[in-house]
Design an enzyme around this catalytic site. Sequence first.
Site, short mmCIF file in Angstrom:
data_model
loop_
_atom_site.label_atom_id
_atom_site.label_comp_id
_atom_site.label_asym_id
_atom_site.label_seq_id
_atom_site.Cartn_x
_atom_site.Cartn_y
_atom_site.Cartn_z
N GLY A 46 0.79 -1.30 -0.10
CA GLY A 46 0.11 0.08 -0.05
C GLY A 46 0.74 1.27 -0.08
N GLU A 101 4.06 4.32 5.63
CA GLU A 101 2.92 3.56 5.62
C GLU A 101 1.70 4.52 5.03
OE1 GLU A 101 1.22 0.97 5.48
OE2 GLU A 101 1.77 -0.46 7.07
N ASP A 105 -4.13 1.47 11.15
CA ASP A 105 -5.49 1.11 11.32
C ASP A 105 -5.65 0.71 12.73
OD1 ASP A 105 -8.16 0.18 11.09
OD2 ASP A 105 -8.03 -0.68 8.98
N LYS A 133 -6.45 6.33 11.05
CA LYS A 133 -7.87 6.19 11.20
C LYS A 133 -7.78 5.39 12.82
CE LYS A 133 -10.32 3.59 8.01
NZ LYS A 133 -10.95 2.58 7.07
N PHE A 154 -14.40 3.17 4.01
CA PHE A 154 -13.68 2.19 3.04
C PHE A 154 -12.69 3.13 2.24
CE2 PHE A 154 -13.57 -2.36 2.08
CZ PHE A 154 -12.26 -2.33 1.33
N ASP A 161 -5.95 -0.28 -1.45
CA ASP A 161 -6.94 -0.99 -2.42
C ASP A 161 -8.04 -1.44 -1.95
OD1 ASP A 161 -5.26 -2.86 -0.58
OD2 ASP A 161 -6.26 -4.27 -1.65
N ARG A 167 -5.72 0.99 -6.40
CA ARG A 167 -4.23 1.42 -5.90
C ARG A 167 -3.84 2.71 -6.95
NH1 ARG A 167 -2.24 -1.84 -1.97
NH2 ARG A 167 -2.67 -4.07 -2.13
#
Length: 183
Positions: A46, A101, A105, A133, A154, A161, A167
Amino acid sequence: MSMMDQDILKVLYTQEEIAARVKELGDQMYKDFEGKDPLFVSVLRGAFIFMADIVRACQVKSDVEFIAVSSYGNATTSSGAVQITHDIQQDISGRNLVVIEDILDSGNTLSFLKQYFLTKGAASVAICTLLDKPSRRTKVITADYIGFTVPDEFVVGYGLDYAQKYRNLPYIGVLKPEVYSGE
Ligand code: PRP
């Protein structure tokens, strides 16, 4: 409008807003790491786009590494166990690391990696995440550099992704529920 754009409910951050924030983060890290020979470590997959932009926004003499990890268990109730599937390729003892990153999360990935790098002898481990988040956090970990704090939606694009797609969207958006509700 591309076929991918049609799957997006709303744009959270445009390409221009991301670029402006990346520049600010780069300037901030320049002040903190100039002369410290930092090692930027990107967590695949990511973070690959953010990594490419952030290292060019932070013009310090530095080098780059890549690490890939996978989490065990299902995504919503992760046990926190993380497996390294591709490790960095050099001795990091005494180095000042900056882990790059795309999203922080639950915190499982970064809390594991921070401890892993410290165990391998890193002098310091800073964390730079594009998105934070905090509402989903289960581990006690905070990032040193945060692009944007996001709600529990989301999000895809700019490296993030859904089922390995989206992406390459140049912006960050929220996916339409009907795209993933058929699962
Ligand atoms: C995402 C993201 C972080 C991790 C964050 O990776 O890139 O590595 O999850 O979540 P956590 O804080 O709950 O650990 P993902 O497993 O989706 O793989 P990817 O990087 O290949 O998209």
